[in-house]
Design a protein around this motif. Sequence first.
Motif, PDB file in Angstrom:
ATOM      1  N   LEU A 230       0.717  -1.152   0.129  1.00  0.00           N
ATOM      2  CA  LEU A 230      -0.029   0.071  -0.014  1.00  0.00           C
ATOM      3  C   LEU A 230       0.792   1.294  -0.181  1.00  0.00           C
ATOM      4  CD1 LEU A 230      -2.828  -1.022   2.344  1.00  0.00           C
ATOM      5  CD2 LEU A 230      -2.877  -1.121   0.007  1.00  0.00           C
ATOM      6  N   HIS A 231       2.049   1.130  -0.178  1.00  0.00           N
ATOM      7  CA  HIS A 231       3.155   2.273  -0.125  1.00  0.00           C
ATOM      8  C   HIS A 231       2.900   3.197  -1.238  1.00  0.00           C
ATOM      9  CE1 HIS A 231       6.247   0.575   2.867  1.00  0.00           C
ATOM     10  NE2 HIS A 231       5.103   0.611   3.333  1.00  0.00           N
ATOM     11  N   GLU A 232       2.208   2.814  -2.198  1.00  0.00           N
ATOM     12  CA  GLU A 232       1.988   3.776  -3.397  1.00  0.00           C
ATOM     13  C   GLU A 232       1.078   4.691  -2.823  1.00  0.00           C
ATOM     14  OE1 GLU A 232       0.483   3.425  -8.334  1.00  0.00           O
ATOM     15  OE2 GLU A 232       0.667   1.859  -6.949  1.00  0.00           O
ATOM     16  N   PHE A 233       0.207   4.695  -2.117  1.00  0.00           N
ATOM     17  CA  PHE A 233      -0.835   5.571  -1.372  1.00  0.00           C
ATOM     18  C   PHE A 233       0.030   6.498  -0.510  1.00  0.00           C
ATOM     19  CE2 PHE A 233      -3.341   1.997  -2.155  1.00  0.00           C
ATOM     20  CZ  PHE A 233      -4.607   2.751  -2.849  1.00  0.00           C
ATOM     21  N   ALA A 234       1.093   6.249  -0.074  1.00  0.00           N
ATOM     22  CA  ALA A 234       2.025   7.190   0.733  1.00  0.00           C
ATOM     23  C   ALA A 234       2.842   8.058  -0.083  1.00  0.00           C
ATOM     24  CB  ALA A 234       2.987   6.394   1.676  1.00  0.00           C
ATOM     25  N   CYS A 235       2.956   7.779  -1.455  1.00  0.00           N
ATOM     26  CA  CYS A 235       3.996   8.559  -2.311  1.00  0.00           C
ATOM     27  C   CYS A 235       2.920   9.171  -3.498  1.00  0.00           C
ATOM     28  CB  CYS A 235       5.114   7.697  -2.803  1.00  0.00           C
ATOM     29  SG  CYS A 235       4.743   6.445  -3.711  1.00  0.00           S
ATOM     30  N   ALA A 236       1.813   8.942  -3.453  1.00  0.00           N
ATOM     31  CA  ALA A 236       0.606   9.624  -4.264  1.00  0.00           C
ATOM     32  C   ALA A 236       0.955  11.168  -4.414  1.00  0.00           C
ATOM     33  CB  ALA A 236      -0.653   9.221  -4.013  1.00  0.00           C
ATOM     34  N   ILE A 238      -1.025  13.385  -3.765  1.00  0.00           N
ATOM     35  CA  ILE A 238      -1.695  14.006  -2.615  1.00  0.00           C
ATOM     36  C   ILE A 238      -1.043  13.985  -1.414  1.00  0.00           C
ATOM     37  CG2 ILE A 238      -3.443  12.133  -2.465  1.00  0.00           C
ATOM     38  CD1 ILE A 238      -4.297  16.018  -2.187  1.00  0.00           C
ATOM     39  N   ALA A 239      -0.636  12.975  -1.249  1.00  0.00           N
ATOM     40  CA  ALA A 239       0.459  12.777  -0.284  1.00  0.00           C
ATOM     41  C   ALA A 239       1.548  13.514  -0.066  1.00  0.00           C
ATOM     42  CB  ALA A 239       0.589  11.183  -0.085  1.00  0.00           C
ATOM     43  N   ARG A 240       2.044  13.566  -1.297  1.00  0.00           N
ATOM     44  CA  ARG A 240       3.345  14.537  -1.273  1.00  0.00           C
ATOM     45  C   ARG A 240       3.025  15.973  -1.021  1.00  0.00           C
ATOM     46  NH1 ARG A 240       4.687  11.505  -5.983  1.00  0.00           N
ATOM     47  NH2 ARG A 240       4.255  13.240  -7.376  1.00  0.00           N
ATOM     48  N   TRP A 241       1.734  16.377  -1.289  1.00  0.00           N
ATOM     49  CA  TRP A 241       1.149  17.753  -1.032  1.00  0.00           C
ATOM     50  C   TRP A 241       0.988  18.004   0.241  1.00  0.00           C
ATOM     51  CZ3 TRP A 241      -3.621  18.781   0.855  1.00  0.00           C
ATOM     52  CH2 TRP A 241      -4.117  19.934   0.570  1.00  0.00           C
ATOM     53  N   ALA A 242       0.375  16.745   0.832  1.00  0.00           N
ATOM     54  CA  ALA A 242      -0.072  17.066   2.214  1.00  0.00           C
ATOM     55  C   ALA A 242       0.860  17.107   3.380  1.00  0.00           C
ATOM     56  CB  ALA A 242      -1.189  15.738   2.481  1.00  0.00           C
ATOM     57  N   ARG A 243       2.038  16.413   3.265  1.00  0.00           N
ATOM     58  CA  ARG A 243       3.146  16.443   4.012  1.00  0.00           C
ATOM     59  C   ARG A 243       3.709  17.743   4.546  1.00  0.00           C
ATOM     60  NH1 ARG A 243       5.719  10.435   2.779  1.00  0.00           N
ATOM     61  NH2 ARG A 243       5.094   9.436   4.684  1.00  0.00           N
ATOM     62  N   PRO A 244       4.107  18.295   3.716  1.00  0.00           N
ATOM     63  CA  PRO A 244       4.688  19.897   4.244  1.00  0.00           C
ATOM     64  C   PRO A 244       3.588  20.568   4.770  1.00  0.00           C
ATOM     65  CG  PRO A 244       4.608  19.953   1.744  1.00  0.00           C
ATOM     66  CD  PRO A 244       4.386  18.275   2.078  1.00  0.00           C
ATOM     67  N   LEU A 245       2.414  20.549   4.386  1.00  0.00           N
ATOM     68  CA  LEU A 245       1.293  21.446   4.795  1.00  0.00           C
ATOM     69  C   LEU A 245       1.073  21.005   5.964  1.00  0.00           C
ATOM     70  CD1 LEU A 245      -0.840  23.617   4.157  1.00  0.00           C
ATOM     71  CD2 LEU A 245      -2.324  22.040   3.419  1.00  0.00           C
ATOM     72  N   ALA A 246       1.100  19.625   6.371  1.00  0.00           N
ATOM     73  CA  ALA A 246       0.552  19.251   7.942  1.00  0.00           C
ATOM     74  C   ALA A 246       1.862  19.838   8.752  1.00  0.00           C
ATOM     75  CB  ALA A 246       0.578  17.495   7.715  1.00  0.00           C
ATOM     76  N   LEU A 247       3.065  19.458   8.263  1.00  0.00           N
ATOM     77  CA  LEU A 247       4.265  19.801   9.053  1.00  0.00           C
ATOM     78  C   LEU A 247       4.012  21.351   9.530  1.00  0.00           C
ATOM     79  CD1 LEU A 247       6.831  19.375  10.552  1.00  0.00           C
ATOM     80  CD2 LEU A 247       7.815  19.804   8.166  1.00  0.00           C
ATOM     81  N   ALA A 248       3.703  22.217   8.453  1.00  0.00           N
ATOM     82  CA  ALA A 248       3.323  23.629   8.844  1.00  0.00           C
ATOM     83  C   ALA A 248       2.383  23.799   9.822  1.00  0.00           C
ATOM     84  CB  ALA A 248       3.214  24.455   7.519  1.00  0.00           C
ATOM     85  N   GLY A 249       1.291  23.055   9.653  1.00  0.00           N
ATOM     86  CA  GLY A 249       0.293  23.211  10.727  1.00  0.00           C
ATOM     87  C   GLY A 249       0.785  22.679  12.155  1.00  0.00           C
ATOM     88  N   THR A 250       1.379  21.756  12.015  1.00  0.00           N
ATOM     89  CA  THR A 250       2.068  21.258  13.250  1.00  0.00           C
ATOM     90  C   THR A 250       2.996  22.473  14.021  1.00  0.00           C
ATOM     91  OG1 THR A 250       1.885  18.869  12.677  1.00  0.00           O
ATOM     92  CG2 THR A 250       3.535  19.472  14.639  1.00  0.00           C
TER      93      THR A 250
END
Length: 273
Positions: A230-236, A238-250
């Motif tokens: 299922l790792h393909e979902f982790a590097c899709a 939308i996931a690449r877009w989400a990670r820096p935004l989530a970090l900025a939110g944290t």
Amino acid sequence: MRHDQPRRPTDDHNPNYVTVTDIETIVENEPADGSFPPWPRHIPVAACVLRAACWPGHAAFSLDTLTCSEGDEPAFYTKLDKLLNSEATLVTFNGRAFDLNVLRLSAMSARQFALPGLARLAHSNRYGDRHADLCDLFGAYGATRGHPLAELCHRLQIPVKTSVSGGDVGALWRAGEHASVVRYVEEDVAATYLLWLHWLAARHADPMMIAGPLAAFAAWLEDNPALAHLHEFACAPIARWARPLALAGTVARARDDAALRLRREEDERSFLA
């Protein structure tokens, strides 16, 4: 004389605690023309349940997949019912028209009636907050023609049907390729979860409602070797877009929390002065 009109139940689903499910089925006699058989003819052979509890600063996931061979029906329905028997929002794709009906009828056929989870979901309203059927939501409750999960996922660049399609399940199951069926149902559940997060963020006009949970989900997948398929979902995308935004939110939450603590300390000092 005043007549109060009945109000439609709310469809503001609980965004923090969800259960995503999908089933795979076979039929005893596949139609020669390749058409999709009526739902009462379908027999469940696999079910997957993803449970997600997410809110700012917290994320927890679990994935359970069950298979059902002939003679395993009592254990299959009992275990699945326990997984579905919660106050979490149930998330499916076309579950209201297919999955839940197939499960209930098949459980009856197996003389399995003591299933409180399925009983609870049997009374879920189409517009209620207990069950979010994404086929209904994306189709505006029938205002537009329904489209398959794959169509919506392709438009959003969500991985889906990467190696197997629903039409392959019967042949794979009968050939003993149960692992392929398990992988397929798990992929569909992961795709459904990502589609749910898209809907949730758009519904509430809040990108953090997809960024935070998706970044956590991607990290959870990468940390579990058993979920390598299922790792393909982790590097899709939308996931690449989400990670820096989530970090900025944290970081922003941590900064706001620190500022709040400082204000409280200043207030306490002023009070004691």
